[in-house]
Design a protein around this motif. Structure first.
Motif, mmCIF file in Angstrom:
data_model
loop_
_atom_site.group_PDB
_atom_site.id
_atom_site.type_symbol
_atom_site.label_atom_id
_atom_site.label_comp_id
_atom_site.label_asym_id
_atom_site.label_seq_id
_atom_site.Cartn_x
_atom_site.Cartn_y
_atom_site.Cartn_z
ATOM 1 N N GLY A 693 47.893 -49.848 3.891
ATOM 2 C CA GLY A 693 48.877 -50.548 3.287
ATOM 3 C C GLY A 693 49.055 -50.170 1.887
ATOM 4 N N ALA A 694 48.218 -49.118 1.403
ATOM 5 C CA ALA A 694 48.237 -48.582 0.082
ATOM 6 C C ALA A 694 49.157 -47.144 0.072
ATOM 7 N N THR A 695 48.703 -46.290 0.879
ATOM 8 C CA THR A 695 49.353 -45.013 1.113
ATOM 9 C C THR A 695 49.864 -44.521 2.360
ATOM 10 N N GLY A 696 49.594 -45.679 3.105
ATOM 11 C CA GLY A 696 50.203 -45.339 4.745
ATOM 12 C C GLY A 696 49.886 -46.617 5.498
ATOM 13 N N LEU A 697 49.883 -46.390 6.858
ATOM 14 C CA LEU A 697 49.488 -47.462 7.794
ATOM 15 C C LEU A 697 48.257 -47.068 8.717
ATOM 16 N N LEU A 698 47.559 -47.793 9.057
ATOM 17 C CA LEU A 698 46.544 -47.639 10.084
ATOM 18 C C LEU A 698 46.722 -48.424 11.434
ATOM 19 N N VAL A 699 46.529 -47.865 12.449
ATOM 20 C CA VAL A 699 46.716 -48.563 13.671
ATOM 21 C C VAL A 699 45.347 -48.273 14.685
ATOM 22 N N ALA A 700 45.195 -49.189 15.664
ATOM 23 C CA ALA A 700 44.011 -48.751 16.418
ATOM 24 C C ALA A 700 44.437 -47.533 17.410
ATOM 25 N N PRO A 701 43.447 -46.731 17.743
ATOM 26 C CA PRO A 701 43.722 -45.580 18.363
ATOM 27 C C PRO A 701 44.031 -46.027 19.975
ATOM 28 N N GLY A 702 45.052 -45.402 20.449
ATOM 29 C CA GLY A 702 45.696 -45.702 21.873
ATOM 30 C C GLY A 702 46.288 -47.113 21.889
ATOM 31 N N ASP A 703 46.625 -47.693 21.011
ATOM 32 C CA ASP A 703 47.439 -49.048 21.180
ATOM 33 C C ASP A 703 49.044 -48.727 20.695
#
Length: 755
Positions: A693-703
């Protein structure tokens, strides 16, 4: 002003003419006038009335001529050279001996005559090639035996071009510096390119130097006479083949277009360059021809060939034009272009003058040589560091890029001698090349277990190359088992820096994972304990928890990877950069394909996959099965400016890794440096690189659904994309710029091997 005496031992010296003669003459003058050395020259008797004896030459030089009653080809031979040189060294009170080769025996005699004095060898050409197989075999035997012994005696090695270092990489690997021939910028001055279409050829006309290509130039002149009215050729030089070239010109019906002026020197040679519109040297073999440097200094465009060290001197279409040797149509076309296009001729000539003025003055080359001499006189030696990595460029990956950066930083450090030891990914044979100025030894691979190359001969080869390269410190890179482990185990008393790049290597396959688990539990801690310094590239590296481990993350060239256009101006492109190997399935590319299939409502969106590997056919098939064949593009491997441009154009970069094996994610910081928003998995080291949310986005692996939603957000919300891209760029500049990171390695190497 040193006041020390240096002996230049050279087989040839003026008034003889040639590249070695000019190099040693100019070097002698600069050493005396600019650096205060007393210069003594030892040479053989010359062809121009120079008998044996001691002479007081011009500019205060003392010249000793040694008898050479025998001659084979151009090689002068004599007896008693070693004893004569030993006497000369004693009587002239010499402090340092600098011998010039490759002409056999003279430099070798100097090396064995100097005793404990500092000895510097300067080598002027690559492998000696002869027209007849027997002559080539004799030269090859000399290079492997007598010359190899001379090289071992040298405290410092100088090569006249990077080509020389590369062509004899097994001989000079890891030890030589390049000091190319220079030019007298006061004598060879720039002047306007004349309109008259006169071509200049300058060089030796000996039969032994027929490779210079004058015969090719004469063959294209009839065609040039049709294309360019008034064209003429001036040939400067003399030698045993001169009459033959004159006969060839008359047979071709161009005798009236060719003027043979004989040998010219000094102001007469400079005037010949000024008369010419272009210098042509269609040579079939050369190291670093001085005539090209002189012509460029005179502001004249050059047309030459892609051989030897010429491509490192002449920037194609920058300060000259290059063709393949023997390609007569291409030679004719290049000469026609320069002879008929005034703007092109002026541009090439001006660029050549700028290049020589900035980099190739004799003053600058003498300064660089003096640095080598002073190091030898002080008994200092550059620190030899072997960067040992399982893979290296051009293979793409985080470890490869990291290791290359360390090697580059070592190459820029005047107190270091870098070398790279890696594996040959394409065969069983060991190869040695100089790449970007650094020797790279690629050890043959016999078998491959998963992603691990192996060869039992490494047990013998690694100690040999560590010794041959004169290595003081080993910089080993893991986790791929094998090469780094052996380098540290077989390095003897050499200190080692071990850089560990990953978390667990577990593959998700029970049988393989049991072997990996045993290695990581039982052998890896011992490897960590053996290291003089242990570096973890991220907090999830298995080395991170080891006591005393340092953290030095990968970096990025923030001057190369620069921001692209604003998010609103970028095409809707989702980008992946990385491996596509079956053994790297944890990179998650199939998940990315499935996620992209969920973006069917964004028909303008495209997915570009940059990289290659043996899984690429399966990924092609998967894209087709998902109905994405017309929306997914496989670019192959991209590097340098092409990769930067790809990152700058992308709307979002995705790293969909599935496993903790992704300990960092080099492509993330490269994209962030280009102000490109990134999406990564919450796995391995990625959350330590990307602040969600600050320098990029993260998601759950494999989702794939969460991944598709993150991509959709960045493709449709340019405000968010712009904000994340700008923040990513700031974060990278502050934390991941390469110079500060590689400086920490240089400090480690100095601490482990003070020198």
């Amino acid at each position: 002003m040193t006041g020390r005496t240096v002996l230049l031992a050279t087989p040839y010296f003026p008034p003889d003419t040639g590249g070695v003669e000019q190099y040693t003459w100019e070097l002698a003058r600069q050493l005396r006038a600019r650096h205060g050395y007393r210069v003594v020259v030892a040479a053989t008797v010359g062809d121009r009335g120079c008998g044996a004896g001691r002479y007081h030459g011009q500019d205060g030089l003392v010249v000793h001529r040694l008898p050479a009653p025998l001659r084979i080809s151009r090689t002068r031979l004599g007896t008693g050279w070693r004893a004569a040189l030993r006497t000369l060294i004693r009587e002239e009170r010499v402090d340092l001996v600098n011998a010039h080769a490759p002409v056999p025996l003279f430099a070798d005699a100097a090396a064995r005559a100097c005793g404990p004095l500092p000895f510097v060898l300067t080598y002027h050409t690559g492998r000696m090639r002869k027209a007849d197989p027997l002559g080539s075999a004799v030269c090859s035997l000399y290079e492997r035996t007598l010359l190899a012994g001379t090289v071992r005696r040298a405290g410092e090695l100088i090569c006249s071009s990077d080509h020389v270092r590369a062509d004899l990489a097994r001989l000079f690997a890891g030890r030589a510096v390049t000091v190319s021939p220079g030019v007298d910028l006061a004598r060879f001055t720039a002047s306007p390119v004349p309109g008259e279409p006169r071509i200049l050829f300058a060089g030796s006309l000996e039969r032994a130097t027929s490779y210079k290509g004058l015969a090719d130039l004469l063959r294209v002149l009839p065609e040039l006479a049709v294309r360019v009215p008034g064209v003429s050729l001036e040939v400067v030089g003399n030698g045993s083949a001169a009459a033959g070239y004159q006969r060839q010109a008359h047979r071709l019906g161009i005798g009236h277009l060719v003027r043979f002026t004989g040998r010219l020197g000094g102001s007469e040679l400079a005037a010949a360059y000024r008369r010419a519109r272009v210098l042509a040297l269609p040579t079939h073999y050369d190291s670093f021809p001085s005539v090209l440097v002189e012509a460029m200094a005179s502001g004249r465009p050059v047309v030459s060939t892609r051989v030897g060290g010429i491509p490192s001197l002449v920037t194609e279409d920058g300060d000259g034009l290059l063709t393949d040797p023997g390609d007569l149509p291409a030679l004719a076309s290049a000469l026609t272009a320069v002879l008929t296009d005034d703007a092109l001729a002026r541009r090439l000539g001006a660029a050549g003058r700028r290049r020589t003025a900035a980099e190739l003055s004799w003053e600058r080359q003498a300064d660089r040589t003096t640095e080598v001499f002073e190091r030898a006189l002080a008994g200092r030696r550059r620190r030899g560091v072997a960067v040992v990595a399982p893979y290296f460029r051009p293979k793409i990956g985080g470890v490869e890029n990291y290791a290359a950066r360390i090697a580059g930083a070592l190459g820029a450090d005047p107190d270091s001698r870098p070398a790279v030891i890696t594996t040959n990914t394409t065969g069983r044979r060991t190869t040695v090349r100089v790449e970007d100025g650094v020797p790279v030894v690629r050890l043959g691979t016999w078998v491959r277990l998963s992603n691990t190359p192996l060869n039992p001969l490494w047990l013998l080869q690694l100690p040999y190359w560590l010794r041959r390269l004169d290595i003081d410190v080993v910089s080993a890179h893991a986790p791929v088992p094998g090469l780094a482990d052996l380098a540290m185990a077989l390095g003897g008393a050499r200190p080692a820096v071990l850089t560990y790049h990953a978390g667990s290597m577990a593959k998700g396959r029970p049988g393989v994972d049991r072997l990996i688990g045993g290695y990581e539990r039982l052998l890896l801690p011992r490897l960590f304990g053996r290291a003089g310094a242990l570096v973890a590239v991220s907090p999830v590296s298995l080395a991170a928890g080891h006591r005393g481990a340092l953290r030095i993350p990968p970096g990025v060239d923030t001057e190369l990877f620069t921001p692209g256009p604003p998010a609103a101006e970028r095409p809707p492109t989702v980008l992946y950069v990385g491996r596509m190997d079956l053994t790297s399935a944890w990179k998650g590319v199939p998940v990315l394909l499935r996620a992209f299939a969920l973006l069917a409502d964004l028909p303008q969106a495209r997915l570009r996959l940059v990289g290659d590997g043996d899984a690429r056919p399966e990924l092609h098939a998967e894209a087709a099965r998902l109905g994405l064949a017309d929306r997914v593009e496989f670019t192959g491997v991209l590097t340098g400016p092409a990769l930067v441009a790809e990152l700058q154009r992308a709307a979002v970069l995705v790293l969909p890794s599935l496993s903790p094996a992704e300990s960092f994610g080099m492509t993330l910081i490269e994209a962030m440096a280009c102000a490109t928003p990134v999406v990564g998995s919450r796995v391995g080291g990625i959350p330590h690189v990307v602040d969600d949310g600050a320098t990029g986005l993260l998601v759950a692996p494999g989702d794939e659904r969460e991944l598709a939603a993150a991509c959709r957000r960045l493709l449709t919300d340019p405000g968010t994309a712009e904000r994340l891209g700008a923040a990513g760029r700031r974060h990278v500049v502050e934390h991941y710029a390469w110079p500060g990171l590689t400086d920490r390695y240089l400090e480690l190497f100095r601490a482990l091997s003070p020198g």
